[in-house]
Design an enzyme around this catalytic site. Sequence first.
Site, PDB file in Angstrom:
ATOM      1  N   LYS A 115       0.826  -1.217   0.000  1.00 29.78           N
ATOM      2  CA  LYS A 115       0.000   0.000   0.000  1.00 29.78           C
ATOM      3  C   LYS A 115       0.857   1.262   0.000  1.00 29.78           C
ATOM      4  O   LYS A 115       0.458   2.275  -0.574  1.00 29.78           O
ATOM      5  CB  LYS A 115      -0.977   0.001   1.180  1.00 29.78           C
ATOM      6  CG  LYS A 115      -2.013  -1.107   1.031  1.00 29.78           C
ATOM      7  CD  LYS A 115      -3.333  -0.841   1.688  1.00 29.78           C
ATOM      8  CE  LYS A 115      -4.334  -1.891   1.220  1.00 29.78           C
ATOM      9  NZ  LYS A 115      -5.602  -1.884   1.862  1.00 29.78           N
ATOM     10  N   LYS A 217      -5.028 -10.024  -5.820  1.00 31.12           N
ATOM     11  CA  LYS A 217      -6.263 -10.388  -5.108  1.00 31.12           C
ATOM     12  C   LYS A 217      -7.404  -9.458  -5.518  1.00 31.12           C
ATOM     13  O   LYS A 217      -7.174  -8.296  -5.876  1.00 31.12           O
ATOM     14  CB  LYS A 217      -6.059 -10.401  -3.594  1.00 31.12           C
ATOM     15  CG  LYS A 217      -6.043  -9.064  -2.927  1.00 31.12           C
ATOM     16  CD  LYS A 217      -6.253  -9.195  -1.405  1.00 31.12           C
ATOM     17  CE  LYS A 217      -6.408  -7.785  -0.840  1.00 31.12           C
ATOM     18  NZ  LYS A 217      -7.156  -7.664   0.359  1.00 31.12           N
ATOM     19  N   LYS A 220     -11.242  -3.969  -3.250  1.00 31.88           N
ATOM     20  CA  LYS A 220     -12.154  -2.828  -3.415  1.00 31.88           C
ATOM     21  C   LYS A 220     -11.466  -1.692  -4.148  1.00 31.88           C
ATOM     22  O   LYS A 220     -12.110  -0.897  -4.816  1.00 31.88           O
ATOM     23  CB  LYS A 220     -12.555  -2.276  -2.047  1.00 31.88           C
ATOM     24  CG  LYS A 220     -13.312  -3.205  -1.168  1.00 31.88           C
ATOM     25  CD  LYS A 220     -13.637  -2.462   0.144  1.00 31.88           C
ATOM     26  CE  LYS A 220     -13.904  -3.427   1.271  1.00 31.88           C
ATOM     27  NZ  LYS A 220     -13.040  -3.211   2.424  1.00 31.88           N
TER      28      LYS A 220
HETATM   29  N1  AQP Z   1      -9.740 -11.176  -2.363  1.00 26.69           N
HETATM   30  C1  AQP Z   1     -10.079 -11.636  -1.159  1.00 26.69           C
HETATM   31  N2  AQP Z   1     -10.291 -12.971  -0.973  1.00 26.69           N
HETATM   32  C2  AQP Z   1     -10.646 -13.448   0.263  1.00 26.69           C
HETATM   33  N3  AQP Z   1     -10.820 -12.652   1.333  1.00 26.69           N
HETATM   34  C3  AQP Z   1     -10.627 -11.318   1.185  1.00 26.69           C
HETATM   35  N4  AQP Z   1     -10.721 -10.269   2.025  1.00 26.69           N
HETATM   36  C4  AQP Z   1     -10.420  -9.128   1.362  1.00 26.69           C
HETATM   37  N5  AQP Z   1     -10.135  -9.388   0.083  1.00 26.69           N
HETATM   38  C5  AQP Z   1     -10.254 -10.748  -0.062  1.00 26.69           C
HETATM   39  C6  AQP Z   1     -11.098 -10.389   3.427  1.00 26.69           C
HETATM   40  O1  AQP Z   1     -12.214  -9.544   3.652  1.00 26.69           O
HETATM   41  C7  AQP Z   1     -12.144  -9.054   4.996  1.00 26.69           C
HETATM   42  C8  AQP Z   1     -12.374  -7.592   5.015  1.00 26.69           C
HETATM   43  O2  AQP Z   1     -11.365  -6.944   4.286  1.00 26.69           O
HETATM   44  P1  AQP Z   1     -11.113  -5.400   4.507  1.00 26.69           P
HETATM   45  O3  AQP Z   1     -12.072  -4.625   3.748  1.00 26.69           O
HETATM   46  O4  AQP Z   1     -11.090  -5.072   5.924  1.00 26.69           O
HETATM   47  O5  AQP Z   1      -9.655  -5.195   4.024  1.00 26.69           O
HETATM   48  P2  AQP Z   1      -8.891  -5.522   2.747  1.00 26.69           P
HETATM   49  O6  AQP Z   1      -8.289  -6.863   2.886  1.00 26.69           O
HETATM   50  O7  AQP Z   1      -7.959  -4.407   2.600  1.00 26.69           O
HETATM   51  O8  AQP Z   1      -9.971  -5.542   1.573  1.00 26.69           O
HETATM   52  P3  AQP Z   1      -9.788  -5.057   0.104  1.00 26.69           P
HETATM   53  O9  AQP Z   1     -11.007  -5.338  -0.651  1.00 26.69           O
HETATM   54  O10 AQP Z   1      -8.540  -5.583  -0.488  1.00 26.69           O
HETATM   55  O11 AQP Z   1      -9.707  -3.498   0.273  1.00 26.69           O
HETATM   56  P4  AQP Z   1      -8.619  -2.512  -0.242  1.00 26.69           P
HETATM   57  O12 AQP Z   1      -8.718  -2.551  -1.727  1.00 26.69           O
HETATM   58  O13 AQP Z   1      -9.067  -1.214   0.348  1.00 26.69           O
HETATM   59  O14 AQP Z   1      -7.303  -2.983   0.258  1.00 26.69           O
HETATM   60  C9  AQP Z   1     -10.785  -9.476   5.556  1.00 26.69           C
HETATM   61  O15 AQP Z   1     -10.958 -10.608   6.387  1.00 26.69           O
HETATM   62  C10 AQP Z   1     -10.000  -9.853   4.335  1.00 26.69           C
HETATM   63  O16 AQP Z   1      -9.044 -10.853   4.607  1.00 26.69           O
END
Ligand code: AQP
Length: 355
Positions: A115, A217, A220
Amino acid sequence: MTAFKPLVFSGVQPTGNLHLGNYLGAIKKFVALQDTSDCIYCVVDLHSLTAQLVHEDLKDQTRAITAAFLASGIDPKKHIVFNQSRVMQHAELAWIFNCVARIGWMNRMTQFKDKAGKDRENASLGLLAYPSLMAADILVYRATHVPVGDDQKQHLELTRDIAQKFNNDFSDRIAGLGVGVEMNVGEETVNGFFPLTEPIIGGPAARIMSLRDGSKKMSKSDPSDLSRINLTDDADSISKKIRKAKTDPEALPGELDGLAGRPEAENLVGIYAGLAEISKEAVLKEFGGQQFSVFKPALADLAVEKLAPVAGEMRRISGDRAYVDAVLSDGGERAGLLAEATMKTVRDIIGLLQG
Ligand code: AQP
């Protein structure tokens, strides 16, 4: 292995549309664990500030994630649902953990490296300290289990390191105050105040990948909306995104080994397995030898069948803002009582003067 009362905690950031990765990797597990454990589920709004300080609609994003929890089947009466910033003890314990954890530990976190990118000096201190706040979220309830996607494994290991260092650094005071709990650490039995929390990761959908690139992965923050299936997508968008998902020209193999080196194919098989609640092997048993022209429409039908009711419920619940706010307010009060009980003892252990 531990004498701590079993308790599940997990959180989701209000940083954008929830996607299939969040749903299969985390939220579906949250729902399943309700039957066997006491659970606390949190919309981690303070965490979202690490990615973007000024949000147009943080309050509505927080409500939207709450609506997704409720629409997926989380019961806010039997369990606790709230947003993190209502319970300031999370931030208080995070500060203490900032003083327990080492900068080197934070610098090693792959999520921070990804990040922060090349310009690390310019990343916020909050982004570096993110895992410390995450440890506080979990340990302020002395939670024993955390269901998460595979991407959070390293942060969970760090949570254990922080708990262990706190338990070691303050072992005499913990023993003196008689507030420790016996637990096994390797061969040893030690007395600690914080549990060494276990992650609950696994199953066929622990890491859902981007539909456009099997090496990234699903996220969002991916600029391409075609890379992910949002929980709010309608049936046409879901079908279109699956139809356009990157694949290779080969038919699906009959065995798992045949997916090696085919990340996009493996991802779609994992998504099917996660949605159908079966193993990848079972998916290949059914579709082995078939082309994607057959598999993709079957996957699209399944995705629409499973996600449409959740999306419908989300819309209905989101329309009742007063109800969502009441859930968060009630959950915040109940969480606050538990968190304050922990913090009273933590302040005693540290030796902070309190009234
Ligand atoms: N691609 C994924 N596959 C499986 N699990 C996932 N999680 C996130 N992406 C995947 C799980 O969802 C939960 C909540 O995630 P979060 O929103 O708190 O944080 P994150 O991992 O940062 O999610 P994003 O979508 O990847 O957001 P951005 O793009 O902002 O970084 C967690 O349990 C995570 O493991």
